[in-house]
Motif scaffolding. Sequence first.
Motif, PDB file in Angstrom:
ATOM      1  N   GLY A 303      -8.333  -1.444  17.860  1.00  0.00           N
ATOM      2  CA  GLY A 303      -8.042  -1.611  19.276  1.00  0.00           C
ATOM      3  C   GLY A 303      -7.668  -3.017  19.688  1.00  0.00           C
ATOM      4  O   GLY A 303      -6.872  -3.198  20.605  1.00  0.00           O
ATOM      5  N   SER A 304      -8.255  -4.011  19.027  1.00  0.00           N
ATOM      6  CA  SER A 304      -7.949  -5.397  19.386  1.00  0.00           C
ATOM      7  C   SER A 304      -6.963  -6.041  18.425  1.00  0.00           C
ATOM      8  O   SER A 304      -6.432  -7.115  18.714  1.00  0.00           O
ATOM      9  CB  SER A 304      -9.233  -6.234  19.426  1.00  0.00           C
ATOM     10  OG  SER A 304      -9.859  -6.270  18.158  1.00  0.00           O
ATOM     11  N   HIS A 305      -6.716  -5.393  17.289  1.00  0.00           N
ATOM     12  CA  HIS A 305      -5.830  -5.957  16.272  1.00  0.00           C
ATOM     13  C   HIS A 305      -4.960  -4.866  15.661  1.00  0.00           C
ATOM     14  O   HIS A 305      -5.333  -3.685  15.641  1.00  0.00           O
ATOM     15  CB  HIS A 305      -6.628  -6.615  15.148  1.00  0.00           C
ATOM     16  CG  HIS A 305      -7.349  -7.857  15.559  1.00  0.00           C
ATOM     17  ND1 HIS A 305      -8.498  -7.824  16.309  1.00  0.00           N
ATOM     18  CD2 HIS A 305      -7.075  -9.172  15.335  1.00  0.00           C
ATOM     19  CE1 HIS A 305      -8.910  -9.062  16.539  1.00  0.00           C
ATOM     20  NE2 HIS A 305      -8.061  -9.892  15.957  1.00  0.00           N
ATOM     21  N   VAL A 306      -3.809  -5.284  15.155  1.00  0.00           N
ATOM     22  CA  VAL A 306      -3.024  -4.444  14.260  1.00  0.00           C
ATOM     23  C   VAL A 306      -3.413  -4.837  12.829  1.00  0.00           C
ATOM     24  O   VAL A 306      -4.073  -5.858  12.617  1.00  0.00           O
ATOM     25  CB  VAL A 306      -1.503  -4.635  14.497  1.00  0.00           C
ATOM     26  CG1 VAL A 306      -1.109  -4.041  15.844  1.00  0.00           C
ATOM     27  CG2 VAL A 306      -1.096  -6.095  14.398  1.00  0.00           C
ATOM     28  N   PRO A 307      -3.040  -4.030  11.821  1.00  0.00           N
ATOM     29  CA  PRO A 307      -3.524  -4.253  10.457  1.00  0.00           C
ATOM     30  C   PRO A 307      -2.882  -5.446   9.750  1.00  0.00           C
ATOM     31  O   PRO A 307      -2.132  -5.314   8.785  1.00  0.00           O
ATOM     32  CB  PRO A 307      -3.207  -2.937   9.759  1.00  0.00           C
ATOM     33  CG  PRO A 307      -2.051  -2.378  10.508  1.00  0.00           C
ATOM     34  CD  PRO A 307      -2.292  -2.760  11.925  1.00  0.00           C
ATOM     35  N   VAL A 308      -3.188  -6.628  10.254  1.00  0.00           N
ATOM     36  CA  VAL A 308      -2.700  -7.899   9.709  1.00  0.00           C
ATOM     37  C   VAL A 308      -3.905  -8.811   9.529  1.00  0.00           C
ATOM     38  O   VAL A 308      -4.639  -9.057  10.499  1.00  0.00           O
ATOM     39  CB  VAL A 308      -1.674  -8.549  10.654  1.00  0.00           C
ATOM     40  CG1 VAL A 308      -1.328  -9.956  10.196  1.00  0.00           C
ATOM     41  CG2 VAL A 308      -0.410  -7.699  10.746  1.00  0.00           C
ATOM     42  N   ILE A 309      -4.123  -9.315   8.309  1.00  0.00           N
ATOM     43  CA  ILE A 309      -5.266 -10.181   8.030  1.00  0.00           C
ATOM     44  C   ILE A 309      -4.773 -11.522   7.470  1.00  0.00           C
ATOM     45  O   ILE A 309      -4.280 -11.579   6.345  1.00  0.00           O
ATOM     46  CB  ILE A 309      -6.236  -9.530   7.026  1.00  0.00           C
ATOM     47  CG1 ILE A 309      -6.752  -8.196   7.566  1.00  0.00           C
ATOM     48  CG2 ILE A 309      -7.404 -10.469   6.724  1.00  0.00           C
ATOM     49  CD1 ILE A 309      -7.651  -7.456   6.590  1.00  0.00           C
ATOM     50  N   PRO A 310      -4.904 -12.601   8.246  1.00  0.00           N
ATOM     51  CA  PRO A 310      -4.544 -13.934   7.750  1.00  0.00           C
ATOM     52  C   PRO A 310      -5.783 -14.637   7.172  1.00  0.00           C
ATOM     53  O   PRO A 310      -6.877 -14.554   7.733  1.00  0.00           O
ATOM     54  CB  PRO A 310      -4.049 -14.641   9.001  1.00  0.00           C
ATOM     55  CG  PRO A 310      -4.826 -14.006  10.119  1.00  0.00           C
ATOM     56  CD  PRO A 310      -5.171 -12.605   9.698  1.00  0.00           C
ATOM     57  N   PHE A 311      -5.608 -15.346   6.071  1.00  0.00           N
ATOM     58  CA  PHE A 311      -6.738 -16.042   5.459  1.00  0.00           C
ATOM     59  C   PHE A 311      -6.238 -17.253   4.688  1.00  0.00           C
ATOM     60  O   PHE A 311      -5.038 -17.395   4.425  1.00  0.00           O
ATOM     61  CB  PHE A 311      -7.509 -15.103   4.525  1.00  0.00           C
ATOM     62  CG  PHE A 311      -6.768 -14.737   3.262  1.00  0.00           C
ATOM     63  CD1 PHE A 311      -6.986 -15.432   2.073  1.00  0.00           C
ATOM     64  CD2 PHE A 311      -5.841 -13.692   3.249  1.00  0.00           C
ATOM     65  CE1 PHE A 311      -6.305 -15.103   0.911  1.00  0.00           C
ATOM     66  CE2 PHE A 311      -5.152 -13.351   2.091  1.00  0.00           C
ATOM     67  CZ  PHE A 311      -5.381 -14.065   0.905  1.00  0.00           C
ATOM     68  N   ASN A 312      -7.174 -18.116   4.318  1.00  0.00           N
ATOM     69  CA  ASN A 312      -6.877 -19.244   3.446  1.00  0.00           C
ATOM     70  C   ASN A 312      -7.994 -19.417   2.429  1.00  0.00           C
ATOM     71  O   ASN A 312      -9.154 -19.096   2.711  1.00  0.00           O
ATOM     72  CB  ASN A 312      -6.708 -20.539   4.248  1.00  0.00           C
ATOM     73  CG  ASN A 312      -5.362 -20.635   4.927  1.00  0.00           C
ATOM     74  OD1 ASN A 312      -5.238 -20.404   6.128  1.00  0.00           O
ATOM     75  ND2 ASN A 312      -4.342 -20.958   4.164  1.00  0.00           N
ATOM     76  N   LEU A 313      -7.639 -19.934   1.274  1.00  0.00           N
ATOM     77  CA  LEU A 313      -8.610 -20.271   0.237  1.00  0.00           C
ATOM     78  C   LEU A 313      -8.787 -21.779   0.190  1.00  0.00           C
ATOM     79  O   LEU A 313      -7.803 -22.528   0.294  1.00  0.00           O
ATOM     80  CB  LEU A 313      -8.145 -19.755  -1.131  1.00  0.00           C
ATOM     81  CG  LEU A 313      -8.009 -18.236  -1.278  1.00  0.00           C
ATOM     82  CD1 LEU A 313      -7.541 -17.884  -2.681  1.00  0.00           C
ATOM     83  CD2 LEU A 313      -9.322 -17.535  -0.967  1.00  0.00           C
ATOM     84  N   ALA A 314     -10.011 -22.206   0.047  1.00  0.00           N
ATOM     85  CA  ALA A 314     -10.318 -23.636   0.023  1.00  0.00           C
ATOM     86  C   ALA A 314      -9.548 -24.326  -1.089  1.00  0.00           C
ATOM     87  O   ALA A 314      -9.472 -23.829  -2.220  1.00  0.00           O
ATOM     88  CB  ALA A 314     -11.820 -23.841  -0.180  1.00  0.00           C
ATOM     89  N   GLY A 315      -8.943 -25.464  -0.753  1.00  0.00           N
ATOM     90  CA  GLY A 315      -8.243 -26.263  -1.744  1.00  0.00           C
ATOM     91  C   GLY A 315      -6.865 -25.779  -2.090  1.00  0.00           C
ATOM     92  O   GLY A 315      -6.216 -26.340  -2.992  1.00  0.00           O
ATOM     93  N   VAL A 379     -13.253 -17.424  -7.526  1.00  0.00           N
ATOM     94  CA  VAL A 379     -14.110 -17.777  -8.662  1.00  0.00           C
ATOM     95  C   VAL A 379     -13.440 -18.857  -9.508  1.00  0.00           C
ATOM     96  O   VAL A 379     -14.069 -19.850  -9.908  1.00  0.00           O
ATOM     97  CB  VAL A 379     -14.423 -16.537  -9.522  1.00  0.00           C
ATOM     98  CG1 VAL A 379     -15.133 -16.942 -10.817  1.00  0.00           C
ATOM     99  CG2 VAL A 379     -15.256 -15.543  -8.743  1.00  0.00           C
ATOM    100  N   ASP A 380     -12.138 -18.678  -9.743  1.00  0.00           N
ATOM    101  CA  ASP A 380     -11.402 -19.614 -10.584  1.00  0.00           C
ATOM    102  C   ASP A 380     -11.310 -21.008  -9.970  1.00  0.00           C
ATOM    103  O   ASP A 380     -11.238 -21.999 -10.687  1.00  0.00           O
ATOM    104  CB  ASP A 380      -9.987 -19.082 -10.858  1.00  0.00           C
ATOM    105  CG  ASP A 380     -10.014 -17.824 -11.726  1.00  0.00           C
ATOM    106  OD1 ASP A 380     -11.052 -17.563 -12.359  1.00  0.00           O
ATOM    107  OD2 ASP A 380      -8.992 -17.097 -11.744  1.00  0.00           O
ATOM    108  N   SER A 381     -11.283 -21.041  -8.643  1.00  0.00           N
ATOM    109  CA  SER A 381     -11.142 -22.330  -7.992  1.00  0.00           C
ATOM    110  C   SER A 381     -12.478 -23.035  -7.807  1.00  0.00           C
ATOM    111  O   SER A 381     -12.533 -24.191  -7.440  1.00  0.00           O
ATOM    112  CB  SER A 381     -10.472 -22.151  -6.624  1.00  0.00           C
ATOM    113  OG  SER A 381     -11.239 -21.325  -5.775  1.00  0.00           O
TER     114      SER A 381
END
Length: 381
Positions: A303-315, A379-381
Amino acid sequence: MIYFDNAATSFPKPKQVAVAAGKAFTKYGANPGRSGHPMSMEAAVKVFETRESLASLFGVENPEEVVLTANCTFAVNFALKGFLRQGDHIIISDLEHNAVRRPVHKLAARGRITYSVAKTFPDIEQTVESFAARIRPNTRAIACTHASNAFGIILPIDAIGRLCRERDLLFLVDAAQTAGVLEIRPYDLGIDFLCLAGHKGLYGPTGTGALITGLGSILDTTVEGGTGSFSDSLEQPTDMPDRMESGTVNMMGILGLGAGIDFVREKTPAAIYVHEMRLATEAFARLRNMPGLTLHTPDFAFGSHVPVIPFNLAGKTSEETIAELGDKGFALRGGLHCAPLAHQKMGTMETGAARISFGAFNTLAETHQLCDAIEQLTVDS
């Protein structure tokens, strides 16, 4: 390659889309509406059928209020440059794609108009008050995205539409991310100009889009030329949709778009949204517990979002993240997603964001495979 870049363009397409597009080469190869022979007339009928399908999907009674365009960006440009006049003021949101921001900025840079940017909030009333506070005596319109392509946030276009009706403003909505995913009845929502991408949630080929408006008569034209009608006049026709459709149309794309719309109508946007959001919420639940991973939509929900997920990995930059996932067989998008205004709002201008965007053909198994791959990167990072 497992595809999670549906916010850029949907893939795969339904099989019937390729079949329909191919008929432009084998059966409907003539220029529609430009000749009197049977093949040209049959091609024109097929174009009109796609126009009718779009009208039906969006609850529009008159198919002639559907203008077929090259994409959503063309639709936005046709509308903005068509109704904005010298001295007008327009309000946009702080989540806008460059499809809205750049034409508005160019018109402002040339001294034709001025514009303001309204802040958006999780609270609907705050968002509407933000738009209302920026209305001036010369404000002509509000233009905003229905949902952010970068962060998936849905704007309350019903409430913004009511504000526009109350204040006698035109209302343009960029529905590139929501057409075919959410139920939209533009005229019930007070939308005067609904701009659509044919190649995303409508599952048509790239190079397709539409502008739906009952106010074609107020639009100045940005492209003039042959329309197959009123050829004895030097003036562009006033009748819609001819007024906005100069030149030969994209027959292959339009036939494919018609088949894509049939696919969406059979499944229904509501069912497609539920399917995609179930996958997205499953992914979100897993990602939020991964160390070194930042999610940029902490209140992600139906209801508040469409199926889009933004993210970032440290480093890692977002481009590095999606490159490493690409090596593992997953297609995502990184960077600013043509929406720097939204990234300024969310504090991700320097890093951009890796974006997962779901489609009707994604599965739960694919979703878990992607989450496993992202977890391995942490895990690798």
